[in-house]
Design an enzyme around this catalytic site. Structure first.
Site, PDB file in Angstrom:
ATOM      1  N   LYS A  62       1.343  14.786   0.843  1.00 10.87           N
ATOM      2  CA  LYS A  62      -0.012  15.093   0.377  1.00 10.87           C
ATOM      3  C   LYS A  62      -0.179  16.598   0.099  1.00 10.87           C
ATOM      4  O   LYS A  62      -1.154  17.029  -0.476  1.00 10.87           O
ATOM      5  CB  LYS A  62      -1.036  14.614   1.396  1.00 10.87           C
ATOM      6  N   THR A  90      -8.254   7.059  -1.866  1.00  3.70           N
ATOM      7  CA  THR A  90      -9.622   6.581  -2.034  1.00  3.70           C
ATOM      8  C   THR A  90     -10.593   7.739  -1.807  1.00  3.70           C
ATOM      9  O   THR A  90     -11.713   7.716  -2.304  1.00  3.70           O
ATOM     10  CB  THR A  90      -9.945   5.446  -1.031  1.00  3.70           C
ATOM     11  N   HIS A 103       0.799  -1.228   0.000  1.00  2.00           N
ATOM     12  CA  HIS A 103       0.000   0.000   0.000  1.00  2.00           C
ATOM     13  C   HIS A 103       0.830   1.276   0.000  1.00  2.00           C
ATOM     14  O   HIS A 103       0.265   2.357   0.177  1.00  2.00           O
ATOM     15  CB  HIS A 103      -0.922   0.052   1.218  1.00  2.00           C
ATOM     16  N   LYS A 151     -14.336   9.010  -3.437  1.00  3.94           N
ATOM     17  CA  LYS A 151     -15.519   9.350  -2.638  1.00  3.94           C
ATOM     18  C   LYS A 151     -16.048  10.732  -3.029  1.00  3.94           C
ATOM     19  O   LYS A 151     -17.260  10.948  -3.140  1.00  3.94           O
ATOM     20  CB  LYS A 151     -15.178   9.311  -1.143  1.00  3.94           C
ATOM     21  N   LYS A 187      -7.868  14.384   4.526  1.00  2.00           N
ATOM     22  CA  LYS A 187      -7.036  13.184   4.492  1.00  2.00           C
ATOM     23  C   LYS A 187      -5.989  13.349   5.585  1.00  2.00           C
ATOM     24  O   LYS A 187      -5.903  14.419   6.188  1.00  2.00           O
ATOM     25  CB  LYS A 187      -6.345  13.023   3.136  1.00  2.00           C
ATOM     26  N   ARG A 188      -5.194  12.291   5.862  1.00  3.31           N
ATOM     27  CA  ARG A 188      -4.129  12.461   6.842  1.00  3.31           C
ATOM     28  C   ARG A 188      -3.243  13.645   6.435  1.00  3.31           C
ATOM     29  O   ARG A 188      -3.095  13.943   5.247  1.00  3.31           O
ATOM     30  CB  ARG A 188      -3.282  11.184   6.925  1.00  3.31           C
TER      31      ARG A 188
HETATM   32  C1  GLS Z   1      -2.304   3.779   2.000  1.00  6.65           C
HETATM   33  C2  GLS Z   1      -1.960   4.757   0.881  1.00  6.65           C
HETATM   34  O1  GLS Z   1      -1.223   5.822   1.389  1.00  6.65           O
HETATM   35  C3  GLS Z   1      -3.176   5.257   0.110  1.00  6.65           C
HETATM   36  O2  GLS Z   1      -2.764   5.934  -1.032  1.00  6.65           O
HETATM   37  C4  GLS Z   1      -4.068   4.088  -0.307  1.00  6.65           C
HETATM   38  O3  GLS Z   1      -5.245   4.559  -0.918  1.00  6.65           O
HETATM   39  C5  GLS Z   1      -4.418   3.257   0.915  1.00  6.65           C
HETATM   40  C6  GLS Z   1      -5.239   2.036   0.560  1.00  6.65           C
HETATM   41  O4  GLS Z   1      -4.604   1.274  -0.414  1.00  6.65           O
HETATM   42  O5  GLS Z   1      -3.230   2.776   1.546  1.00  6.65           O
HETATM   43  N1  GLS Z   1      -1.104   3.161   2.472  1.00  6.65           N
HETATM   44  C7  GLS Z   1      -0.927   3.364   3.802  1.00  6.65           C
HETATM   45  O6  GLS Z   1       0.009   2.917   4.470  1.00  6.65           O
HETATM   46  N2  GLS Z   1      -1.913   4.123   4.276  1.00  6.65           N
HETATM   47  C8  GLS Z   1      -2.779   4.402   3.274  1.00  6.65           C
HETATM   48  O7  GLS Z   1      -3.808   5.019   3.392  1.00  6.65           O
END
Ligand code: GLS
Length: 826
Positions: free
Chosen positions: A566, A668, A369, A672, A560-561
């Site tokens: 980002k 994601t 991820h 949304k 988002k975080r």
């Molecule tokens: C993450 C990625 O940073 C995101 O881009 C991704 O959408 C998500 C789900 O696949 O996974 N990886 C991570 O360690 N945290 C995330 O949210």
């Protein structure tokens, strides 16, 4: 949305779906389970009574599901994830059961409103962000698609911290989501497993004269199952989320007690229970290493022991295990599963190495991820040796066989062997969990096309050279139920009217909206729905922050975080530039905008916390300045979580997806927002690339370097200061910041941020700045043409169906899990 049967006189109180049955059950549960009279019951009491009412109906389905899966000997996918962010359950479950309207009516009969009871629910914040939410979406889709699945994880007593804002700074508050109890879960004391920790290993001869290994742990802990039913939407299937809580093997140490040491007697219990006490916020490399390793091991071991138990109870031999179970590793957090399954097969079930390894390799599949180096988990060998000595032996042995294979195929490439090794020996020795996951899995996937390509080209390049056939892409998706129906019922009613109600279970049908995107007569209704959601968000913002925003302005949102990659601070640089442009030229023709931010920063991530302070500080100046009054507003919505998210996505006009290309694995939130009719301003990063292809380049605001350009710029020696020197608009924005305009003259406050941008700028904000500003100008012009904006918004919704989690889960089922649907009959 409901499809309930007729009201019958004898409909059972625990399973009936009529208003009457639901009403009876509600009062029944209020009295017999919650223990309250209607006269004194609070909303929370009623919420709980209603939750029990719904749970009864789920249990009924779930038992039927388990029976059928067992009878049919169905193949099951087990999703191993250290994180889940399921969000509040009540609304979701009512939707799945098709009893929203009946329940609303039943609740009215006791003089309350369903929406108020839904508000009462504390959400399980058992994850950090996208990764945990993705796991929850996949469980929803698996049940909806009637696939046998178990989600396994940890039942953290304290989930992700709650975020308060104090004078613009983030303050973390512990999240006691279990304080009022959790009516959705069932504790299963009879489903519990022991895990060992520490100690040493011994060799002995078995009765065939073979040398075997016995692990004698220094201590043992129990994991106890806590189950939550996950109903599919519009089907009878109900799957399971099984979370493990740590408990002491014996709650009382009688040795200590008899010696008069009462405190010592309970100390062990307390220590054991600490294991599943708290979810670790990510981005904090050094804290709680040992506890984290143990947490991962606890849930992985309990889950594998549980699968083996279920499998053996079915009467088949262990050799058939990979036919019955497939295990998906959600990132590297559960990668220890590879060594643990080996240990169980070798040491507990007496298997030989080769068969055990063959079985293991056919069981696991691994999803990566992230490309961020700090998220590629490494554990020090010493820590491993102290905590899981037997696993370390197994890992070293796996490594030996593995590296022999590598040397055989690439005889003269010792550098390759060193790079591929499961052990990092470049400095102090570490176990590389991603390597363990790769070696132990038959499938390795990334979460967006670009991400998978970059994986194969960068972090997992050597593995790709070795086993290209194992690599595949599964672009992420989101649940249209959670982020459509539940979050935005009015929009969804409109979609159902024009595209037919089937879209919620088959999102590709949203395409049927496409021809309507050219019918101007629909536009006013589309806009009215958006405006209504914006008004609702404005009320929430006023309530939470005291800041009044204009629902008619453009809602430009980034939630988002908080992370430098980002680039929330790029968004802030645009705000500063726009602010100063309006100040210089009050006649400037620009659409009024409300900039909305939300997201948590890891408690140990100083720069991210400074970015939160920056957003507040800029907001404070802008929101107060009469010169831009009614034109610009900046707000930060505290404590972004699933519940808050459901309010925010429907209210967005513009979705900010502005990470540096190549950094965001998928994202994601981008999906949304689009499902809720927002247009995206974004880079060619993660799933943005594919979203843009689907919705059409003309309906997407693109800016910034591509990931190839990023790499090239970095190779040729990127110098952010040149951008600063050459671009007067950028220079002014940064100077205003550095000079203390947003910090009451304090030039030191944002110094670390400014210095980093000018000297290093790892995430190349300055390189992308002008392109972003120009793109924002295009957004502004587009927004002022309301009809054209509405058409683009409708086309985004019509073409976003591909990003349903149902589509992804079908791909996983077909290409990785080989999983067929199993219909459950009522
Ligand atoms: C993450 C990625 O940073 C995101 O881009 C991704 O959408 C998500 C789900 O696949 O996974 N990886 C991570 O360690 N945290 C995330 O949210």
């Amino acid at each position: 949305m409901d499809e309930t049967g007729p009201l019958t006189e004898h409909e059972p109180t625990r399973t009936g779906l009529s208003v009457d049955a639901l009403h009876r059950a509600l009062l029944d549960n209020l009295f017999y389970v919650v223990g309250r009279f209607p006269a004194v019951a609070t909303r929370q009491d009623y919420y709980r009574a209603l939750a029990f009412t719904v749970r009864d109906r789920l249990l009924h389905r779930w038992l039927r599901t388990v029976q059928t899966y067992k009878e049919e000997r169905s193949r099951t996918v087990c999703y191993l994830s250290a994180e889940y962010l399921p969000g509040p359950q009540l609304g979701h479950n009512l939707l799945a059961l098709g009893i929203f309207d009946n329940t609303r009516e039943a609740v009215r009969r006791v003089g309350l409103e369903l929406d108020d009871l839904i508000e009462e629910e504390a959400e399980p914040g058992l994850g950090n962000g996208g990764l945990g939410r993705l796991a929850a979406c996949y469980l929803d889709s698996l049940a909806t698609l009637q696939r046998p699945a178990i989600g396994y994880g940890l039942r953290y007593e304290f989930g992700i911290f709650r975020q308060r804002i104090d004078n613009g700074w983030q303050v973390e508050v512990s999240d006691s989501w279990l304080r009022d109890g959790n009516p959705w879960e069932l504790r299963r004391p009879h489903i519990a497993f022991e895990i060992g920790l520490g100690g040493h290993t011994e060799r002995y001869l078995d009765h065939h004269g073979h040398t075997r290994v016995r692990w004698v742990p220094g201590e043992t802990i129990r994991g106890v199952a806590h189950d939550t039913a996950i109903p599919g939407y519009g089907v009878f299937n109900s799957n399971l989320l099984r979370l493990w809580a740590a408990e002491a093997t014996e709650s009382f140490d009688f040795g200590s007690f008899n010696a008069g040491d009462y405190q010592g007697a309970v100390r062990r219990k307390i220590r054991s229970e600490t294991i599943s006490r708290v979810l670790y916020p990510n981005d904090e490399p050094e804290t709680g290493k040992r506890l984290r390793l143990i947490q991962g091991y606890l849930f992985v071991s309990c889950s594998l022991q549980d699968m083996l138990r279920i499998h053996l109870a079915g009467g088949e031999g262990l050799d058939r295990f990979p036919q019955r179970f497939v295990v998906q590793l959600n990132d590297t957090h559960p990668a220890i599963a590879v060594a643990e399954l080996m240990r169980l097969l070798l040491d507990k079930h007496g298997m030989e190495w080769e068969s055990a390894w063959d079985l293991t390799r056919r069981t696991f599949a691994y999803t990566n991820h992230t490309l961020l180096p700090e998220a590629l988990e490494k554990w020090s060998l010493t820590l491993f040796e102290e905590t899981l000595p037997r696993h370390l032996e197994i890992i070293l042995e796996i490594n030996q066989y593995f590296l022999d294979e590598v040397r055989m195929r690439f005889p003269h490439d010792e550098a390759l062997t060193t790079r591929l090794s499961l052990i990092d020996e470049t400095g102090p020795r570490y176990v590389r969990m991603a390597h363990l996951a790769c070696v132990g899995s038959f499938s390795i996937n990334g979460v967006a096309r670009l991400h998978t390509a970059l994986l194969a080209d960068t972090v997992l390049r050597d593995f790709h050279t070795l086993w290209p056939e194992r690599f595949n892409n599964k672009t992420n998706g989101i649940s249209p139920r959670r982020f459509g129906n539940l979050s935005n019922p009015d929009l969804c009613a409109l979609l159902s009217r024009v595209a037919g109600p089937g879209w919620a279970a088959d999102a590709e049908r949203l395409r049927l909206l496409e021809p309507h995107a050219h019918r101007r007569e629909i536009y006013p209704e589309w806009r009215r729905i958006k405006l209504e959601r914006k008004r609702a968000l404005a009320r929430y913002v006023a309530d939470q922050t005291g800041i009044v925003v204009d629902p008619e302005s453009m809602f430009d949102i980034q939630v988002k975080r908080i992370h430098e990659y980002k680039r929330q601070h790029l968004n802030v640089l645009h705000i500063i530039a726009l602010y100063s442009r309006i100040k210089m030229d009050p006649t400037l023709d620009a659409a009024p905008r409300t900039f909305v931010f939300g997201g948590k920063a890891a408690p140990g991530y100083k720069m991210a916390k400074l970015i939160i302070k920056l957003i507040h500080s800029v907001g404070e100046v802008v929101n107060r300045d009469p010169a831009v009054r009614d034109r610009l507003r900046v707000v930060f919505v505290p404590d972004f979580n699933v519940k808050v998210a459901q309010r925010i996505y429907p209210a967005a006009d513009l979705s900010e997806q502005i990470s540096l290309a190549g950094m965001e694995a998928s994202g994601t939130g981008n999906m949304k927002f689009a499902l809720n009719g927002a247009l995206t301003i974004g880079t060619l990063d993660g799933a943005n690339v594919e979203i843009r292809e689907e919705v059409g380049a003309e309906n997407f605001f693109l800016f910034g370097l591509t990931s190839a350009e990023v790499q090239a710029r970095k190779r040729s020696g990127y110098c952010p200061y040149d951008c600063y020197r050459e671009n007067p608009v950028l220079r002014e924005a940064i100077d205003l910041l550095a000079d203390g305009l947003f910090s009451h003259g304090d030039r030191a406050l944002f110094r670390p941020l400014v210095d980093h941008l000018l000297q290093q700028d790892d995430y190349m904000l300055l390189a992308d700045f002008q392109s972003y500003i120009d793109c924002q100008d295009r957004v502004d012009r587009a927004f002022r043409d309301a009809d054209s904006w509405t058409r683009m918004s409708m086309l985004n919704v019509a073409r976003i169906g591909r990003f349903s989690s149902d589509r992804v889960v079908q791909e996983y089922c077909r290409e990785i899990w080989r999983l067929e649907p199993v219909t459950i009959r009522p």
